[in-house]
Write a protein that holds these residues in place. Structure first.
Motif, PDB file in Angstrom:
ATOM      1  N   SER A  80       0.860  -1.324   0.162  1.00  3.64           N
ATOM      2  CA  SER A  80       0.060   0.032  -0.018  1.00  3.64           C
ATOM      3  C   SER A  80       0.815   1.302   0.063  1.00  3.64           C
ATOM      4  N   PHE A  81       0.330   2.276  -0.905  1.00  2.00           N
ATOM      5  CA  PHE A  81       1.238   3.458  -0.948  1.00  2.00           C
ATOM      6  C   PHE A  81       0.377   4.562  -0.996  1.00  2.00           C
ATOM      7  N   LYS A  82       1.028   5.636  -0.404  1.00  2.00           N
ATOM      8  CA  LYS A  82       0.204   6.998  -0.240  1.00  2.00           C
ATOM      9  C   LYS A  82       0.407   7.775  -1.853  1.00  2.00           C
ATOM     10  N   ALA A  83      -0.356   8.115  -2.188  1.00  2.00           N
ATOM     11  CA  ALA A  83      -0.334   9.180  -3.531  1.00  2.00           C
ATOM     12  C   ALA A  83       1.070   9.953  -3.328  1.00  2.00           C
ATOM     13  N   GLY A  84       1.611   9.987  -4.454  1.00  3.72           N
ATOM     14  CA  GLY A  84       3.132  10.722  -4.623  1.00  3.72           C
ATOM     15  C   GLY A  84       4.400   9.974  -3.872  1.00  3.72           C
ATOM     16  N   GLU A  85       4.017   8.772  -3.404  1.00  6.55           N
ATOM     17  CA  GLU A  85       4.965   8.048  -2.811  1.00  6.55           C
ATOM     18  C   GLU A  85       5.643   7.127  -3.761  1.00  6.55           C
ATOM     19  N   ALA A  86       7.113   6.842  -3.768  1.00  9.84           N
ATOM     20  CA  ALA A  86       7.635   6.215  -4.648  1.00  9.84           C
ATOM     21  C   ALA A  86       7.602   4.653  -4.554  1.00  9.84           C
ATOM     22  N   LEU A  87       7.316   4.097  -5.937  1.00 12.25           N
ATOM     23  CA  LEU A  87       7.207   2.559  -5.618  1.00 12.25           C
ATOM     24  C   LEU A  87       8.788   2.190  -6.147  1.00 12.25           C
ATOM     25  N   ILE A  88       9.379   1.608  -5.192  1.00 14.32           N
ATOM     26  CA  ILE A  88      10.887   0.947  -5.555  1.00 14.32           C
ATOM     27  C   ILE A  88      10.680  -0.500  -5.538  1.00 14.32           C
ATOM     28  N   SER A  89      11.015  -0.821  -6.646  1.00 16.42           N
ATOM     29  CA  SER A  89      11.227  -2.355  -6.876  1.00 16.42           C
ATOM     30  C   SER A  89      12.544  -3.102  -6.577  1.00 16.42           C
ATOM     31  N   TYR A  90      12.673  -4.045  -6.147  1.00 16.21           N
ATOM     32  CA  TYR A  90      14.016  -4.878  -6.193  1.00 16.21           C
ATOM     33  C   TYR A  90      13.562  -6.187  -6.726  1.00 16.21           C
ATOM     34  N   VAL A  91      14.314  -6.385  -8.203  1.00 15.28           N
ATOM     35  CA  VAL A  91      13.947  -7.614  -8.873  1.00 15.28           C
ATOM     36  C   VAL A  91      15.360  -8.273  -9.344  1.00 15.28           C
ATOM     37  N   GLU A  92      15.249  -9.520  -9.264  1.00 19.87           N
ATOM     38  CA  GLU A  92      16.362 -10.473  -9.470  1.00 19.87           C
ATOM     39  C   GLU A  92      16.048 -11.128 -10.693  1.00 19.87           C
ATOM     40  N   PRO A  93      16.785 -11.087 -11.978  1.00 23.73           N
ATOM     41  CA  PRO A  93      16.612 -11.811 -13.186  1.00 23.73           C
ATOM     42  C   PRO A  93      17.397 -13.128 -13.089  1.00 23.73           C
ATOM     43  N   VAL A  94      16.845 -14.009 -13.552  1.00 24.77           N
ATOM     44  CA  VAL A  94      17.499 -15.469 -13.385  1.00 24.77           C
ATOM     45  C   VAL A  94      17.861 -15.897 -14.844  1.00 24.77           C
ATOM     46  N   GLY A  95      18.861 -16.546 -15.313  1.00 24.16           N
ATOM     47  CA  GLY A  95      19.163 -17.244 -16.441  1.00 24.16           C
ATOM     48  C   GLY A  95      19.561 -16.039 -17.644  1.00 24.16           C
ATOM     49  N   LEU A  96      20.355 -15.130 -17.543  1.00 26.94           N
ATOM     50  CA  LEU A  96      20.788 -14.244 -18.089  1.00 26.94           C
ATOM     51  C   LEU A  96      21.787 -14.731 -18.958  1.00 26.94           C
ATOM     52  N   THR A  97      21.916 -14.130 -20.164  1.00 29.38           N
ATOM     53  CA  THR A  97      22.961 -14.773 -21.187  1.00 29.38           C
ATOM     54  C   THR A  97      24.402 -13.793 -21.106  1.00 29.38           C
ATOM     55  N   TRP A  98      25.416 -14.433 -20.979  1.00 31.26           N
ATOM     56  CA  TRP A  98      26.541 -13.788 -20.925  1.00 31.26           C
ATOM     57  C   TRP A  98      27.286 -14.108 -22.253  1.00 31.26           C
ATOM     58  N   ARG A  99      27.686 -13.283 -22.700  1.00 29.97           N
ATOM     59  CA  ARG A  99      28.652 -13.446 -24.174  1.00 29.97           C
ATOM     60  C   ARG A  99      29.835 -12.852 -23.876  1.00 29.97           C
ATOM     61  N   ALA A 100      31.057 -13.210 -24.475  1.00 29.38           N
ATOM     62  CA  ALA A 100      32.327 -12.825 -24.502  1.00 29.38           C
ATOM     63  C   ALA A 100      32.310 -11.501 -25.448  1.00 29.38           C
ATOM     64  N   ALA A 101      32.909 -10.332 -25.038  1.00 27.07           N
ATOM     65  CA  ALA A 101      33.073  -9.317 -25.763  1.00 27.07           C
ATOM     66  C   ALA A 101      34.231  -9.350 -26.577  1.00 27.07           C
ATOM     67  N   ASP A 102      34.453  -8.590 -27.490  1.00 24.67           N
ATOM     68  CA  ASP A 102      35.707  -8.789 -28.524  1.00 24.67           C
ATOM     69  C   ASP A 102      36.932  -8.547 -27.772  1.00 24.67           C
ATOM     70  N   GLY A 103      37.524  -9.502 -27.172  1.00 21.77           N
ATOM     71  CA  GLY A 103      38.868  -9.875 -26.573  1.00 21.77           C
ATOM     72  C   GLY A 103      38.627  -9.167 -25.129  1.00 21.77           C
ATOM     73  N   GLY A 104      37.532  -9.002 -24.627  1.00 27.35           N
ATOM     74  CA  GLY A 104      37.210  -8.254 -23.455  1.00 27.35           C
ATOM     75  C   GLY A 104      36.578  -9.236 -22.535  1.00 27.35           C
ATOM     76  N   PRO A 105      35.933  -8.525 -21.687  1.00 27.31           N
ATOM     77  CA  PRO A 105      35.382  -9.414 -20.308  1.00 27.31           C
ATOM     78  C   PRO A 105      34.025  -9.919 -21.109  1.00 27.31           C
ATOM     79  N   LEU A 106      33.361 -10.788 -20.151  1.00 30.83           N
ATOM     80  CA  LEU A 106      31.994 -11.144 -20.554  1.00 30.83           C
ATOM     81  C   LEU A 106      30.961 -10.087 -20.352  1.00 30.83           C
ATOM     82  N   GLU A 107      30.033  -9.878 -21.107  1.00 28.46           N
ATOM     83  CA  GLU A 107      28.894  -8.928 -20.853  1.00 28.46           C
ATOM     84  C   GLU A 107      27.535  -9.572 -20.704  1.00 28.46           C
ATOM     85  N   SER A 108      26.598  -8.825 -20.086  1.00 34.10           N
ATOM     86  CA  SER A 108      25.199  -9.096 -20.100  1.00 34.10           C
ATOM     87  C   SER A 108      24.441  -7.729 -20.158  1.00 34.10           C
TER      88      SER A 108
END
Length: 185
Positions: A80-108
């Motif tokens: 329950s929120f009062k009008a004007g109160e910020a709705l802050i969500s914490y969300v954890e994605p699962v199963g992200l795809t990680w790819r190797a960058a050109d000669g660099g680190p992994l990226e998602s």
């Protein structure tokens, strides 16, 4: 009949898989005093396993203040929120795809679209690319989260649903989180 049942279960134990193999190896490393090696073995095995999971949302909660890191949040006691109160969500994605960058680190990378729905599911508002998140590293980090903040100005009291549509940029996969909430006077 009992022997048949036991025999049918035996192959399942023999086919434990890469995570069980990594856990056994990590336990051996830890017992031998190789704490860092044990940690790295489990982390790498978990990252490889997570890469096989479908893209989805593991957790989506309203929080009382911005999270300080992965798993470092205080969940709101209610939605329950009062009008004007910020709705802050914490969300954890699962199963992200990680790819190797050109000669660099992994990226998602993933983007987040927002939809605000009324209690009957009618779309009241929408914003594409409400959030955009980039991660780079030398390992497939699984401790990834999104902090999403929605500020509603003068919404009428009532029941709503906040829908976030996450898009994994590398795979094109989509995962949806829905958070019902109420605006109270």
């Amino acid at each position: 009949m009992r022997l048949t049942f036991v025999a049918a279960l035996t192959p399942a134990f023999a086919l434990a898989g890469p995570l069980a193999d990594a856990a056994k190896k990590a336990e051996e490393q830890a017992a031998a005093g190789d704490t860092v090696g044990a940690h790295n073995t489990i982390r790498d095995a978990y990252g490889a396993f997570a890469a096989t999971l479908p893209f989805s949302i593991g957790k989506a909660v309203f929080v009382s203040a911005p999270p300080e890191g992965y798993g470092m949040y205080a969940a709101r006691p209610d939605s329950s929120f009062k009008a004007g109160e910020a709705l802050i969500s914490y969300v954890e994605p699962v199963g992200l795809t990680w790819r190797a960058a050109d000669g660099g680190p992994l990226e998602s990378h993933f983007t987040v679209d927002l939809e605000l729905l009324d209690a009957k599911g009618a779309k009241l508002a929408e914003q594409k690319a409400f959030g955009s998140f980039d991660f780079k590293g030398s390992v497939r980090n699984q401790e990834v989260f999104a902090k999403l903040t929605l500020n509603l100005t003068s919404p009428p009291a009532g029941d709503y649903v906040l829908r976030y549509r996450f898009r994994d940029s590398a795979s094109g996969a989509v995962a949806i989180s829905e958070q019902p909430f109420k605006i109270v006077p």
